[in-house]
Motif scaffolding. Structure first.
Motif, PDB file in Angstrom:
ATOM      1  N   ALA A 113       0.852  -1.192   0.000  1.00  0.00           N
ATOM      2  CA  ALA A 113       0.000   0.000   0.000  1.00  0.00           C
ATOM      3  C   ALA A 113       0.880   1.231   0.000  1.00  0.00           C
ATOM      4  O   ALA A 113       2.050   1.173   0.398  1.00  0.00           O
ATOM      5  N   MET A 114       0.326   2.357  -0.428  1.00  0.00           N
ATOM      6  CA  MET A 114       1.082   3.589  -0.523  1.00  0.00           C
ATOM      7  C   MET A 114       0.452   4.669   0.343  1.00  0.00           C
ATOM      8  O   MET A 114      -0.780   4.768   0.445  1.00  0.00           O
ATOM      9  N   GLY A 115       1.298   5.474   0.971  1.00  0.00           N
ATOM     10  CA  GLY A 115       0.814   6.579   1.770  1.00  0.00           C
ATOM     11  C   GLY A 115       0.292   7.719   0.907  1.00  0.00           C
ATOM     12  O   GLY A 115       0.600   7.816  -0.286  1.00  0.00           O
ATOM     13  N   ARG A 116      -0.476   8.594   1.536  1.00  0.00           N
ATOM     14  CA  ARG A 116      -1.020   9.753   0.813  1.00  0.00           C
ATOM     15  C   ARG A 116      -0.382  11.077   1.265  1.00  0.00           C
ATOM     16  O   ARG A 116      -0.331  12.028   0.492  1.00  0.00           O
ATOM     17  N   VAL A 117       0.110  11.146   2.486  1.00  0.00           N
ATOM     18  CA  VAL A 117       0.686  12.389   3.003  1.00  0.00           C
ATOM     19  C   VAL A 117       1.981  12.722   2.250  1.00  0.00           C
ATOM     20  O   VAL A 117       2.894  11.901   2.171  1.00  0.00           O
ATOM     21  N   TYR A 118       2.049  13.920   1.663  1.00  0.00           N
ATOM     22  CA  TYR A 118       3.185  14.387   0.850  1.00  0.00           C
ATOM     23  C   TYR A 118       3.411  13.536  -0.393  1.00  0.00           C
ATOM     24  O   TYR A 118       4.469  13.620  -1.015  1.00  0.00           O
ATOM     25  N   MET A 119       2.446  12.712  -0.758  1.00  0.00           N
ATOM     26  CA  MET A 119       2.621  11.841  -1.920  1.00  0.00           C
ATOM     27  C   MET A 119       1.479  12.042  -2.907  1.00  0.00           C
ATOM     28  O   MET A 119       1.432  13.032  -3.620  1.00  0.00           O
ATOM     29  N   ASN A 120       0.537  11.124  -2.941  1.00  0.00           N
ATOM     30  CA  ASN A 120      -0.549  11.187  -3.918  1.00  0.00           C
ATOM     31  C   ASN A 120      -1.889  11.188  -3.190  1.00  0.00           C
ATOM     32  O   ASN A 120      -2.419  10.129  -2.847  1.00  0.00           O
ATOM     33  N   PRO A 121      -2.465  12.366  -2.952  1.00  0.00           N
ATOM     34  CA  PRO A 121      -3.720  12.427  -2.204  1.00  0.00           C
ATOM     35  C   PRO A 121      -4.905  11.835  -2.945  1.00  0.00           C
ATOM     36  O   PRO A 121      -5.975  11.639  -2.348  1.00  0.00           O
ATOM     37  N   SER A 122      -4.736  11.542  -4.235  1.00  0.00           N
ATOM     38  CA  SER A 122      -5.834  10.965  -5.017  1.00  0.00           C
ATOM     39  C   SER A 122      -5.980   9.462  -4.810  1.00  0.00           C
ATOM     40  O   SER A 122      -6.970   8.870  -5.248  1.00  0.00           O
ATOM     41  N   LEU A 123      -5.009   8.848  -4.165  1.00  0.00           N
ATOM     42  CA  LEU A 123      -5.100   7.414  -3.896  1.00  0.00           C
ATOM     43  C   LEU A 123      -6.223   7.112  -2.906  1.00  0.00           C
ATOM     44  O   LEU A 123      -6.621   7.970  -2.119  1.00  0.00           O
ATOM     45  N   GLU A 124      -6.703   5.886  -2.955  1.00  0.00           N
ATOM     46  CA  GLU A 124      -7.654   5.440  -1.937  1.00  0.00           C
ATOM     47  C   GLU A 124      -6.974   5.449  -0.564  1.00  0.00           C
ATOM     48  O   GLU A 124      -5.747   5.305  -0.451  1.00  0.00           O
ATOM     49  N   ASN A 125      -7.751   5.590   0.479  1.00  0.00           N
ATOM     50  CA  ASN A 125      -7.213   5.603   1.836  1.00  0.00           C
ATOM     51  C   ASN A 125      -6.528   4.262   2.140  1.00  0.00           C
ATOM     52  O   ASN A 125      -7.175   3.216   2.091  1.00  0.00           O
ATOM     53  N   PRO A 126      -5.220   4.270   2.476  1.00  0.00           N
ATOM     54  CA  PRO A 126      -4.536   2.990   2.696  1.00  0.00           C
ATOM     55  C   PRO A 126      -5.058   2.222   3.900  1.00  0.00           C
ATOM     56  O   PRO A 126      -5.067   0.982   3.900  1.00  0.00           O
ATOM     57  N   PHE A 127      -5.502   2.937   4.944  1.00  0.00           N
ATOM     58  CA  PHE A 127      -6.050   2.265   6.118  1.00  0.00           C
ATOM     59  C   PHE A 127      -7.294   1.464   5.725  1.00  0.00           C
ATOM     60  O   PHE A 127      -7.436   0.285   6.082  1.00  0.00           O
ATOM     61  N   ILE A 128      -8.189   2.104   4.983  1.00  0.00           N
ATOM     62  CA  ILE A 128      -9.435   1.445   4.575  1.00  0.00           C
ATOM     63  C   ILE A 128      -9.155   0.342   3.554  1.00  0.00           C
ATOM     64  O   ILE A 128      -9.730  -0.751   3.628  1.00  0.00           O
ATOM     65  N   THR A 129      -8.256   0.615   2.614  1.00  0.00           N
ATOM     66  CA  THR A 129      -7.929  -0.382   1.584  1.00  0.00           C
ATOM     67  C   THR A 129      -7.394  -1.662   2.208  1.00  0.00           C
ATOM     68  O   THR A 129      -7.827  -2.772   1.863  1.00  0.00           O
ATOM     69  N   ILE A 130      -6.452  -1.525   3.130  1.00  0.00           N
ATOM     70  CA  ILE A 130      -5.875  -2.709   3.782  1.00  0.00           C
ATOM     71  C   ILE A 130      -6.937  -3.430   4.608  1.00  0.00           C
ATOM     72  O   ILE A 130      -7.019  -4.671   4.580  1.00  0.00           O
ATOM     73  N   ALA A 131      -7.752  -2.681   5.329  1.00  0.00           N
ATOM     74  CA  ALA A 131      -8.799  -3.301   6.145  1.00  0.00           C
ATOM     75  C   ALA A 131      -9.765  -4.115   5.287  1.00  0.00           C
ATOM     76  O   ALA A 131     -10.191  -5.216   5.677  1.00  0.00           O
ATOM     77  N   GLU A 132     -10.091  -3.609   4.113  1.00  0.00           N
ATOM     78  CA  GLU A 132     -10.993  -4.334   3.206  1.00  0.00           C
ATOM     79  C   GLU A 132     -10.351  -5.620   2.698  1.00  0.00           C
ATOM     80  O   GLU A 132     -11.027  -6.652   2.563  1.00  0.00           O
ATOM     81  N   ILE A 133      -9.055  -5.579   2.431  1.00  0.00           N
ATOM     82  CA  ILE A 133      -8.353  -6.796   1.993  1.00  0.00           C
ATOM     83  C   ILE A 133      -8.364  -7.830   3.106  1.00  0.00           C
ATOM     84  O   ILE A 133      -8.656  -9.020   2.879  1.00  0.00           O
ATOM     85  N   LEU A 134      -8.068  -7.403   4.321  1.00  0.00           N
ATOM     86  CA  LEU A 134      -8.019  -8.332   5.450  1.00  0.00           C
ATOM     87  C   LEU A 134      -9.386  -8.944   5.734  1.00  0.00           C
ATOM     88  O   LEU A 134      -9.480 -10.099   6.181  1.00  0.00           O
ATOM     89  N   GLU A 135     -10.432  -8.192   5.468  1.00  0.00           N
ATOM     90  CA  GLU A 135     -11.783  -8.694   5.720  1.00  0.00           C
ATOM     91  C   GLU A 135     -12.164  -9.819   4.761  1.00  0.00           C
ATOM     92  O   GLU A 135     -12.876 -10.750   5.138  1.00  0.00           O
ATOM     93  N   LYS A 136     -11.656  -9.750   3.528  1.00  0.00           N
ATOM     94  CA  LYS A 136     -12.068 -10.753   2.535  1.00  0.00           C
ATOM     95  C   LYS A 136     -11.042 -11.854   2.292  1.00  0.00           C
ATOM     96  O   LYS A 136     -11.382 -12.894   1.711  1.00  0.00           O
ATOM     97  N   GLU A 137      -9.808 -11.648   2.733  1.00  0.00           N
ATOM     98  CA  GLU A 137      -8.761 -12.632   2.468  1.00  0.00           C
ATOM     99  C   GLU A 137      -8.288 -13.277   3.768  1.00  0.00           C
ATOM    100  O   GLU A 137      -7.892 -12.587   4.702  1.00  0.00           O
ATOM    101  N   GLN A 138      -8.311 -14.587   3.811  1.00  0.00           N
ATOM    102  CA  GLN A 138      -7.842 -15.328   4.972  1.00  0.00           C
ATOM    103  C   GLN A 138      -6.455 -15.903   4.676  1.00  0.00           C
ATOM    104  O   GLN A 138      -6.208 -16.426   3.586  1.00  0.00           O
ATOM    105  N   ALA A 139      -5.556 -15.813   5.631  1.00  0.00           N
ATOM    106  CA  ALA A 139      -4.210 -16.345   5.452  1.00  0.00           C
ATOM    107  C   ALA A 139      -3.624 -16.708   6.805  1.00  0.00           C
ATOM    108  O   ALA A 139      -4.071 -16.218   7.853  1.00  0.00           O
TER     109      ALA A 139
END
Length: 250
Positions: A113-139
């Motif tokens: 995942a990529m940060g948004r601060v001082y980088m690309n504010p147009s990206l999806e929120n990394p906190f939410i993106t990762i949380a969504e992956i963890l919710e649907k993927e078991q490992a």
């Protein structure tokens, strides 16, 4: 599960010291999985198929990326069938933002995942993106490469997912931080793994070019620095909760 992660490979010097050092690192740490960050691997800008295939021959299991993911357009021709894990918070981009690696019947989920601060504010929120992956993927195990500029964003993400994933390593700033630790709920963490490439440039770039940029506001295009090479990385034992930093100079 034992992981060897090598920080941002920068240009030919980074590739050279990786090749020179990897076998001794394998013997010393005996990793189950080897992951590198490859977003700077072609002269500091992205990755191409030729270099990708070279790296795969070394026994690397996955390549994470970052803000220069798309700067080498050759990537579009092979990313979908590769072991590249590009930042998951690029919306509807080619390739995959996470992959599962099966080792001896155990699944390791690798997320980039990529940060948004001082980088690309147009990206999806990394906190939410990762949380969504963890919710649907078991490992059985989960490893995150968080490619971000702001230390605060990295540390906050570490605490937010503490106890929910096994390891979070930071990349992008190219200077290894002195905070490798086990977070309170058990997640292995470091703010930045550091870079693998020329030691005496400015985060990989020829120092005179960057100095002139700071002095005058103008400089020539970036060029990869020469001289002594360094390799920075971390070794993570996810079962024993061990994180060790690695620094080699040649």
């Amino acid at each position: 599960m034992k992981i060897l992660f090598i920080g941002d490979i920068y240009g030919d010097p980074g590739i050279e010291i990786l090749k020179d050092s990897l076998e001794e690192l394998k013997k010393e740490y005996r990793p189950n999985v080897i992951i590198i960050n490859g977003e700077n691997i072609v002269n500091g800008r992205g990755i191409n198929k030729k270099i990708y295939l070279e790296i795969m021959k070394l026994g690397v299991h996955a390549i994470t990326m970052g803000n220069w993911t798309w700067s080498n357009t050759d990537i579009y021709s092979f990313i979908n069938d590769s072991k590249i894990v590009r930042p998951a918070n690029y919306l509807n981009a080619p390739g995959d933002g996470y992959k599962k690696i099966n080792i001896n019947g155990k699944n390791l989920l690798v997320i980039n995942a990529m940060g948004r601060v001082y980088m690309n504010p147009s990206l999806e929120n990394p906190f939410i993106t990762i949380a969504e992956i963890l919710e649907k993927e078991q490992a059985d195990y989960t490893f995150i490469d968080f490619h971000a500029e702001a230390t605060s964003e990295k540390v906050a993400l570490g605490h937010y997912f503490d106890g929910k994933v096994d390891a979070i390593v930071g990349t992008h700033t190219h200077v290894q931080t002195n905070d490798a630790r086990v977070l309170p709920k058990g997640t292995l963490y470091i703010t930045d793994v550091g870079m693998t490439g020329p030691r005496d440039g400015v985060i990989g770039v020829d120092k005179e070019i960057v100095i002139q940029r700071f002095l005058t506001g103008f400089s020539y295009n970036n060029a990869v620095a020469s001289g002594v090479k360094q390799l920075n990385g971390v070794f993570l034992d996810l079962d024993k909760k061990i994180i060790k930093t690695i620094h080699i100079e040649k």
